[in-house]
Design an enzyme around this catalytic site. Structure first.
Site, PDB file in Angstrom:
ATOM      1  N   PHE A  21      25.740 -36.672 -22.500  1.00  0.00           N
ATOM      2  CA  PHE A  21      24.546 -36.936 -23.319  1.00  0.00           C
ATOM      3  C   PHE A  21      23.961 -35.674 -23.949  1.00  0.00           C
ATOM      4  O   PHE A  21      24.071 -34.585 -23.386  1.00  0.00           O
ATOM      5  CB  PHE A  21      23.471 -37.620 -22.457  1.00  0.00           C
ATOM      6  N   ASP A  22      23.313 -35.870 -25.130  1.00  0.00           N
ATOM      7  CA  ASP A  22      22.555 -34.791 -25.780  1.00  0.00           C
ATOM      8  C   ASP A  22      21.060 -34.980 -25.575  1.00  0.00           C
ATOM      9  O   ASP A  22      20.299 -34.028 -25.608  1.00  0.00           O
ATOM     10  CB  ASP A  22      22.791 -34.801 -27.302  1.00  0.00           C
ATOM     11  N   THR A  23      20.646 -36.254 -25.430  1.00  0.00           N
ATOM     12  CA  THR A  23      19.214 -36.567 -25.338  1.00  0.00           C
ATOM     13  C   THR A  23      18.960 -37.438 -24.111  1.00  0.00           C
ATOM     14  O   THR A  23      19.708 -38.387 -23.857  1.00  0.00           O
ATOM     15  CB  THR A  23      18.741 -37.327 -26.604  1.00  0.00           C
ATOM     16  N   ARG A 246      25.051 -40.958 -27.420  1.00  0.00           N
ATOM     17  CA  ARG A 246      24.894 -39.698 -26.681  1.00  0.00           C
ATOM     18  C   ARG A 246      23.488 -39.591 -26.081  1.00  0.00           C
ATOM     19  O   ARG A 246      22.973 -38.498 -25.837  1.00  0.00           O
ATOM     20  CB  ARG A 246      25.166 -38.509 -27.607  1.00  0.00           C
TER      21      ARG A 246
END
Ligand code: PLP
Ligand code: CA
Length: 305
Positions: A21-23, A246
């Site tokens: 994940f990015d967020t 993501r």
């Protein structure tokens, strides 16, 4: 759906989880803290995620507080952030009204049932409103009110929306104003539909219980702008340019947080067991939502070397 993956406190699988994940979208009460007590290791866990380049966003259904109020609350808990890291249900409703509804001039006022935090968020989006904390609405109804509402002379013709959140000063006068605006065709919005407040053992009425008299009297349901409403997810996506695949939603409640993430088709949902629901709740056959991951507590993510 598949069995949720357990992120154990001994670090197994945690690096792989974070890398997906990015967020991270965080519910607050029950995940970061309980009442006024921040859970051990939570500020450090958030710092660690940020040091790995992850964006952390705090998503709350609390309609009584503005983003600015939450920044202060988070700071008191040892968590530094800016208003842009916070997404509350009153803000969500304000964005929806200003950027999605785009009401015509002359029909763009909101009749607000709510507290100062709601007013601040409406103002931040340039949405005109009446009601709210106006002291003139905090009194008993008179025969003149009944007459003036019945003939329309007490109604503001520019009101195009009734927005209902948690109002600690809810009374008959506000409710009959709301009902008359709805009868005149105003759109019916609610910040969120939480029946009770999670702190203090669910003993207090939430916004979802405040709106019931209006729902009952008008015979239709409001559009809700808080979790699990996908109107809120759309607003979050628009603001943060989310890549849903993501993004991971972290929460303690199945019927708001986890449902929000599952229905929003996020890449993942993490259920932490420090709040309202337990794992027995998604193990049931008729579970309202099943997370893709679960952990005993948020700070278990620190073991990710
Ligand atoms: N509404 C109010 C007024 C609250 O105080 C809270 C929690 O503190 C909530 C809703 C639920 O908020 P959350 O989505 O952060 O659990
Ligand atoms: Ca919660």
């Amino acid at each position: 759906s598949a069995e949720p993956k357990y992120l154990t406190g001994n670090g197994q699988g945690i690096k792989e989880f974070i890398d997906k994940f990015d967020t991270f979208l965080f519910d607050c009460d029950g995940v970061l803290w309980s009442g006024d007590h921040v859970y051990e290791g939570v500020p450090e866990t958030l710092e660690l995620l940020r040091s790995k380049g992850k964006r952390t966003v705090f998503v709350t259904n609390n309609s009584t507080k503005s983003r600015q109020d939450y920044v202060k609350k988070l700071a008191n808990m040892g968590i530094e952030c800016t208003p842009d890291d916070v997404f509350g249900s009153s803000y969500s409703a304000s964005i929806y009204i200003s950027r999605i509804l785009k009401l015509p001039e002359g029909k763009n006022k909101v009749f607000a049932i709510g507290e100062a935090g709601m007013e601040q968020e409406l103002a931040s989006e340039g949405v005109p409103f009446i009601g709210g904390t106006d002291p003139a609405m905090r009194r008993d109804v008179t025969p003149e009110d009944f007459a003036g509402l019945a003939d329309g002379s007490l109604l503001d013709p520019e009101v195009g929306v009734v927005l209902c959140g948690l109002d600690f000063h809810i009374n008959y006068l506000k409710l009959i104003h709301g009902l008359h605006y709805l009868r005149k065709g105003a759109l019916f919005l609610a910040t969120n539909l939480d029946s009770t407040l999670p702190m203090h053992k669910d003993l207090f009425l939430g916004a979802g219980s405040i709106v019931i008299p209006l729902t009952n009297a008008i015979g239709r349901e409001p559009l809700a702008l808080g979790k699990p409403s996908q109107a809120m997810m759309d607003a979050v996506e628009g603001k943060f340019q989310l890549d849903r695949a993501r993004t991971c939603m972290v929460g303690d409640r199945l019927n708001t947080d986890i449902k929000f993430g599952v229905e929003g088709k996020l890449g993942g949902t993490l259920h932490v067991l420090t709040g309202v629901n337990s794992k027995e709740d998604w193990q049931k056959k008729d579970a309202i939502a099943v997370p893709s991951f679960y952990a005993d507590k948020l700070s278990d993510l620190r073991d990710c070397a």
